[in-house]
Design an enzyme around this catalytic site. Structure first.
Site, mmCIF file in Angstrom:
data_model
loop_
_atom_site.group_PDB
_atom_site.id
_atom_site.type_symbol
_atom_site.label_atom_id
_atom_site.label_comp_id
_atom_site.label_asym_id
_atom_site.label_seq_id
_atom_site.Cartn_x
_atom_site.Cartn_y
_atom_site.Cartn_z
ATOM 1 N N CYS A 84 0.949 -1.107 0.222
ATOM 2 C CA CYS A 84 0.149 -0.085 0.102
ATOM 3 C C CYS A 84 0.718 1.433 0.037
ATOM 4 O O CYS A 84 1.987 1.376 0.731
ATOM 5 C CB CYS A 84 -0.932 0.143 1.177
ATOM 6 S SG CYS A 84 -1.961 1.430 1.187
ATOM 7 N N GLU A 128 -9.186 -0.860 -1.164
ATOM 8 C CA GLU A 128 -9.337 0.471 -1.202
ATOM 9 C C GLU A 128 -10.697 0.869 -0.406
ATOM 10 O O GLU A 128 -10.859 1.925 0.346
ATOM 11 C CB GLU A 128 -9.687 0.775 -2.661
ATOM 12 C CG GLU A 128 -8.697 0.575 -3.725
ATOM 13 C CD GLU A 128 -7.173 1.124 -3.351
ATOM 14 O OE1 GLU A 128 -7.338 2.070 -2.465
ATOM 15 O OE2 GLU A 128 -6.293 0.385 -3.637
ATOM 16 N N HIS A 131 -9.805 1.449 3.083
ATOM 17 C CA HIS A 131 -9.407 2.984 3.380
ATOM 18 C C HIS A 131 -10.542 3.773 3.772
ATOM 19 O O HIS A 131 -10.263 4.863 4.551
ATOM 20 C CB HIS A 131 -8.657 3.544 2.124
ATOM 21 C CG HIS A 131 -7.137 2.951 1.879
ATOM 22 N ND1 HIS A 131 -6.200 2.777 2.979
ATOM 23 C CD2 HIS A 131 -6.790 2.205 0.920
ATOM 24 C CE1 HIS A 131 -5.038 2.356 2.627
ATOM 25 N NE2 HIS A 131 -5.381 1.765 1.191
HETATM 26 ZN ZN LIG Z 1 -3.889 0.879 0.102
#
Ligand SMILES: [Zn+2]
Length: 148
Positions: A84, A128, A131
């Site tokens: 990441c 994603e 996040h």
């Molecule tokens: Zn990430």
């Protein structure tokens, strides 16, 4: 476009739903696209808005834009290595993920779509999506057998 790193507080909070599908959303998507194109290492497949300091529920995964995504995970999981851009450079995180997902999301104009993704594509949207929930593949990382 600076990519934020954990534990930056923006990355730890739950992102807010997009209500305004106007120019500021368009600008965000442009900034995300720019950030993905300009990473300094690796081979980016996605990025979420909080990673560039914008706490809205938006991410890009393999070139597709997802706004206000909702995901349903399959029970079956598989295990793979992830990295990441908001974590340490070139570091590997082993993560259990659902093998497939149903994802419902809006596009940049606010129209709803729904699709099923599996394998690598499912894994990318799960990272994603995390996040947007204030989580990362480091917080989800696990070497041992999956929880049942
Ligand atoms: Zn990430």
């Amino acid at each position: 476009m600076k990519i934020l790193k954990y534990p930056n507080p923006i990355l730890l909070e739950k992102a807010k739903p997009v209500e305004d599908f106007g120019p500021s959303l368009f600008a965000l998507v442009q900034n995300l696209t720019h950030a993905i194109r300009n990473v300094e290492w690796g081979n980016p497949v996605g990025m979420a808005a909080p990673q560039i300091g914008d706490s809205r529920r938006v991410f890009i995964a393999e070139g597709d834009v997802y706004v206000n995504p909702e995901i349903q995970l399959s029970n079956q999981q598989d295990h793979a290595i992830e990295g990441c851009y908001s974590l340490e450079e070139n570091k590997d995180y082993p993560v259990w993920r659902a093998q497939s997902v149903w994802i419902k999301y809006q596009d940049i104009k606010g129209e709803w779509h729904e699709k099923k993704l599996s394998g690598f594509q499912a894994r990318v949207v799960q990272q994603e999506f995390d996040h947007l929930e204030g989580k990362s593949c480091a917080s989800e990382s696990q070497e041992v057998s999956p929880q049942q």
